[in-house]
Design a protein around this motif. Structure first.
Motif, PDB file in Angstrom:
ATOM      1  N   THR A  43      -7.620  -7.376  -1.106  1.00  0.00           N
ATOM      2  CA  THR A  43      -9.007  -7.123  -1.456  1.00  0.00           C
ATOM      3  C   THR A  43      -9.166  -5.674  -1.874  1.00  0.00           C
ATOM      4  N   VAL A  44      -9.758  -5.469  -3.036  1.00  0.00           N
ATOM      5  CA  VAL A  44      -9.974  -4.120  -3.562  1.00  0.00           C
ATOM      6  C   VAL A  44     -11.471  -3.872  -3.655  1.00  0.00           C
ATOM      7  N   GLU A  45     -11.896  -2.712  -3.166  1.00  0.00           N
ATOM      8  CA  GLU A  45     -13.312  -2.342  -3.199  1.00  0.00           C
ATOM      9  C   GLU A  45     -13.485  -1.113  -4.079  1.00  0.00           C
ATOM     10  N   ASP A  46     -14.420  -1.209  -5.020  1.00  0.00           N
ATOM     11  CA  ASP A  46     -14.652  -0.107  -5.950  1.00  0.00           C
ATOM     12  C   ASP A  46     -16.125  -0.082  -6.347  1.00  0.00           C
ATOM     13  N   THR A  47     -16.552   1.077  -6.829  1.00  0.00           N
ATOM     14  CA  THR A  47     -17.950   1.209  -7.249  1.00  0.00           C
ATOM     15  C   THR A  47     -18.214   0.512  -8.577  1.00  0.00           C
ATOM     16  N   ASN A  48     -17.156   0.055  -9.240  1.00  0.00           N
ATOM     17  CA  ASN A  48     -17.283  -0.655 -10.506  1.00  0.00           C
ATOM     18  C   ASN A  48     -16.592  -2.008 -10.373  1.00  0.00           C
TER      19      ASN A  48
ATOM     20  N   ASP B 167      -4.064   4.038 -15.719  1.00  0.00           N
ATOM     21  CA  ASP B 167      -4.493   5.413 -16.029  1.00  0.00           C
ATOM     22  C   ASP B 167      -5.698   5.805 -15.164  1.00  0.00           C
ATOM     23  N   LEU B 168      -5.557   5.571 -13.873  1.00  0.00           N
ATOM     24  CA  LEU B 168      -6.638   5.873 -12.939  1.00  0.00           C
ATOM     25  C   LEU B 168      -6.692   7.362 -12.634  1.00  0.00           C
ATOM     26  N   LYS B 169      -7.871   7.832 -12.314  1.00  0.00           N
ATOM     27  CA  LYS B 169      -8.053   9.231 -11.928  1.00  0.00           C
ATOM     28  C   LYS B 169      -7.923   9.414 -10.414  1.00  0.00           C
ATOM     29  N   SER B 170      -7.762   8.322  -9.691  1.00  0.00           N
ATOM     30  CA  SER B 170      -7.663   8.376  -8.233  1.00  0.00           C
ATOM     31  C   SER B 170      -6.275   8.828  -7.804  1.00  0.00           C
ATOM     32  N   SER B 171      -6.216   9.446  -6.622  1.00  0.00           N
ATOM     33  CA  SER B 171      -4.927   9.785  -6.019  1.00  0.00           C
ATOM     34  C   SER B 171      -4.408   8.571  -5.266  1.00  0.00           C
ATOM     35  N   VAL B 172      -3.166   8.649  -4.818  1.00  0.00           N
ATOM     36  CA  VAL B 172      -2.584   7.547  -4.046  1.00  0.00           C
ATOM     37  C   VAL B 172      -3.390   7.309  -2.774  1.00  0.00           C
ATOM     38  N   LYS B 173      -3.807   8.382  -2.123  1.00  0.00           N
ATOM     39  CA  LYS B 173      -4.584   8.264  -0.891  1.00  0.00           C
ATOM     40  C   LYS B 173      -5.925   7.603  -1.149  1.00  0.00           C
ATOM     41  N   GLU B 174      -6.592   7.990  -2.209  1.00  0.00           N
ATOM     42  CA  GLU B 174      -7.900   7.416  -2.537  1.00  0.00           C
ATOM     43  C   GLU B 174      -7.778   5.938  -2.888  1.00  0.00           C
ATOM     44  N   LEU B 175      -6.733   5.586  -3.635  1.00  0.00           N
ATOM     45  CA  LEU B 175      -6.528   4.188  -3.988  1.00  0.00           C
ATOM     46  C   LEU B 175      -6.177   3.368  -2.753  1.00  0.00           C
ATOM     47  N   ASN B 176      -5.397   3.941  -1.874  1.00  0.00           N
ATOM     48  CA  ASN B 176      -5.007   3.261  -0.637  1.00  0.00           C
ATOM     49  C   ASN B 176      -6.238   2.869   0.176  1.00  0.00           C
ATOM     50  N   GLN B 177      -7.236   3.742   0.204  1.00  0.00           N
ATOM     51  CA  GLN B 177      -8.434   3.488   0.999  1.00  0.00           C
ATOM     52  C   GLN B 177      -9.293   2.370   0.414  1.00  0.00           C
ATOM     53  N   LYS B 178      -9.076   2.044  -0.841  1.00  0.00           N
ATOM     54  CA  LYS B 178      -9.850   0.973  -1.480  1.00  0.00           C
ATOM     55  C   LYS B 178      -9.242  -0.403  -1.240  1.00  0.00           C
ATOM     56  N   ILE B 179      -8.020  -0.456  -0.706  1.00  0.00           N
ATOM     57  CA  ILE B 179      -7.272  -1.708  -0.606  1.00  0.00           C
ATOM     58  C   ILE B 179      -7.213  -2.191   0.834  1.00  0.00           C
ATOM     59  N   THR B 180      -7.447  -3.481   1.003  1.00  0.00           N
ATOM     60  CA  THR B 180      -7.311  -4.122   2.313  1.00  0.00           C
ATOM     61  C   THR B 180      -6.379  -5.317   2.166  1.00  0.00           C
TER      62      THR B 180
ATOM     63  N   LYS C 145       0.807  -1.215   0.000  1.00  0.00           N
ATOM     64  CA  LYS C 145       0.000   0.000   0.000  1.00  0.00           C
ATOM     65  C   LYS C 145       0.846   1.273   0.000  1.00  0.00           C
ATOM     66  N   SER C 146       2.124   1.120  -0.264  1.00  0.00           N
ATOM     67  CA  SER C 146       3.021   2.274  -0.274  1.00  0.00           C
ATOM     68  C   SER C 146       2.869   3.058  -1.581  1.00  0.00           C
ATOM     69  N   PRO C 147       3.216   4.343  -1.577  1.00  0.00           N
ATOM     70  CA  PRO C 147       3.131   5.152  -2.804  1.00  0.00           C
ATOM     71  C   PRO C 147       3.932   4.573  -3.966  1.00  0.00           C
TER      72      PRO C 147
ATOM     73  N   ILE D  20       4.309   1.505  -4.917  1.00  0.00           N
ATOM     74  CA  ILE D  20       3.522   0.502  -5.620  1.00  0.00           C
ATOM     75  C   ILE D  20       2.257   1.115  -6.217  1.00  0.00           C
ATOM     76  N   LEU D  21       1.584   1.919  -5.428  1.00  0.00           N
ATOM     77  CA  LEU D  21       0.300   2.472  -5.870  1.00  0.00           C
ATOM     78  C   LEU D  21       0.452   3.433  -7.044  1.00  0.00           C
ATOM     79  N   GLU D  22       1.527   4.187  -7.083  1.00  0.00           N
ATOM     80  CA  GLU D  22       1.755   5.095  -8.211  1.00  0.00           C
ATOM     81  C   GLU D  22       1.935   4.315  -9.513  1.00  0.00           C
ATOM     82  N   GLU D  23       2.579   3.163  -9.411  1.00  0.00           N
ATOM     83  CA  GLU D  23       2.750   2.319 -10.602  1.00  0.00           C
ATOM     84  C   GLU D  23       1.406   1.769 -11.080  1.00  0.00           C
ATOM     85  N   VAL D  24       0.540   1.402 -10.123  1.00  0.00           N
ATOM     86  CA  VAL D  24      -0.788   0.891 -10.470  1.00  0.00           C
ATOM     87  C   VAL D  24      -1.623   1.984 -11.138  1.00  0.00           C
ATOM     88  N   ILE D  25      -1.583   3.180 -10.578  1.00  0.00           N
ATOM     89  CA  ILE D  25      -2.325   4.314 -11.149  1.00  0.00           C
ATOM     90  C   ILE D  25      -1.841   4.613 -12.563  1.00  0.00           C
ATOM     91  N   LYS D  26      -0.531   4.576 -12.744  1.00  0.00           N
ATOM     92  CA  LYS D  26       0.045   4.841 -14.064  1.00  0.00           C
ATOM     93  C   LYS D  26      -0.320   3.740 -15.054  1.00  0.00           C
TER      94      LYS D  26
END
Length: 226
Positions: free
Chosen positions: A121-126, A95-108, A82-84, A86-92
């Motif tokens: 476990t990832v939780e998302d509205t889609n 091509d997610l519109k979420s920030s690192v903080k927002e993505l972090n909150q979706k992951i357990t 859940k570190s930046p 790793i998450l920055e690579e996932v966002i890139k």
């Protein structure tokens, strides 16, 4: 002045106020259903599993010390996932519109005691996005951990799959409605007893007996105009 309230009195109060109790119960259930269906945003989950286990070479056998070392690494890996970095690579990658903080909150990240397996476990509205994020996250972690920790002991055990007609994990509509019905029922009963307690009007000879503490010898019946 003291009143002795028995079970019969309680039952009579519930019987007399049944419509009020029913309205509160049904009203609470309908409000909960409306909020659950039309207000709350549904959320979907996708999960993957990662095994932390040093790959064996021809002259290296699995031993208890190595297993214990892998188990101890689980807590460290849970933070790194859940570190930046790793998450920055996932966002890139996605091509997610979420920030690192927002993505972090979706992951357990979960792990059982003395287990070498991590569950992501990832939780998302889609549902599709949840599946893609979970798989990309596990793949990115497996790739990046080699340079971060200088080890090669991560294997993706299972990928997240997108099921047809996936059901959201939130909100739990059935549970919300049942909970609301119970709350409405309790509120209806409570209000019924409160109204009965606050009602000081005299309605019949039994009320006279309670107030004066004297027996009623006679009563005048209502006479019809006919």
């Amino acid at each position: 002045m003291e009143y002795n309230i028995g079970i019969k009195d309680l039952f009579n109060t519930l019987k007399k106020r049944w419509l009020l109790i029913l309205l509160f119960t049904l009203g609470a259930g309908l409000i909960s259903a409306g909020i659950s269906y039309y207000v709350l945003t549904p959320a979907y989950q996708a999960s993957t599993q990662i095994l932390v286990n040093q790959k064996k070479t021809d002259d290296q056998a699995l031993n208890i010390t190595q297993v214990q070392t892998n188990v101890e690494l689980i807590n460290t890996y849970s933070v790194i996932i859940k570190s930046p970095t790793i998450l920055e690579e996932v966002i890139k990658e996605l091509d997610l519109k979420s920030s690192v903080k927002e993505l972090n909150q979706k992951i357990t990240v979960n792990s059982q005691a003395n287990s070498q397996v991590l569950s992501l476990t990832v939780e998302d509205t889609n549902a599709d996005n949840a599946t893609k994020i979970a798989n990309t996250l596990s793949d990115t972690f497996q790739k990046e951990i080699k340079s971060i920790m200088n080890v090669d002991n991560v294997t993706v055990l299972s990928k997240a799959t997108l099921k047809e007609n996936s059901n959201p994990v939130k909100p739990n509509i059935s549970r919300n409605i049942v909970f609301a019905l119970a709350i409405g029922l309790m509120l209806g009963i409570g209000l019924s007893f409160l109204r009965e307690y606050m009602d000081n009007t005299i309605k019949d000879e039994r009320d006279v007996e309670k107030i004066l503490e004297l027996p009623v010898l006679t009563s005048i019946q209502r006479v019809s105009e006919k």
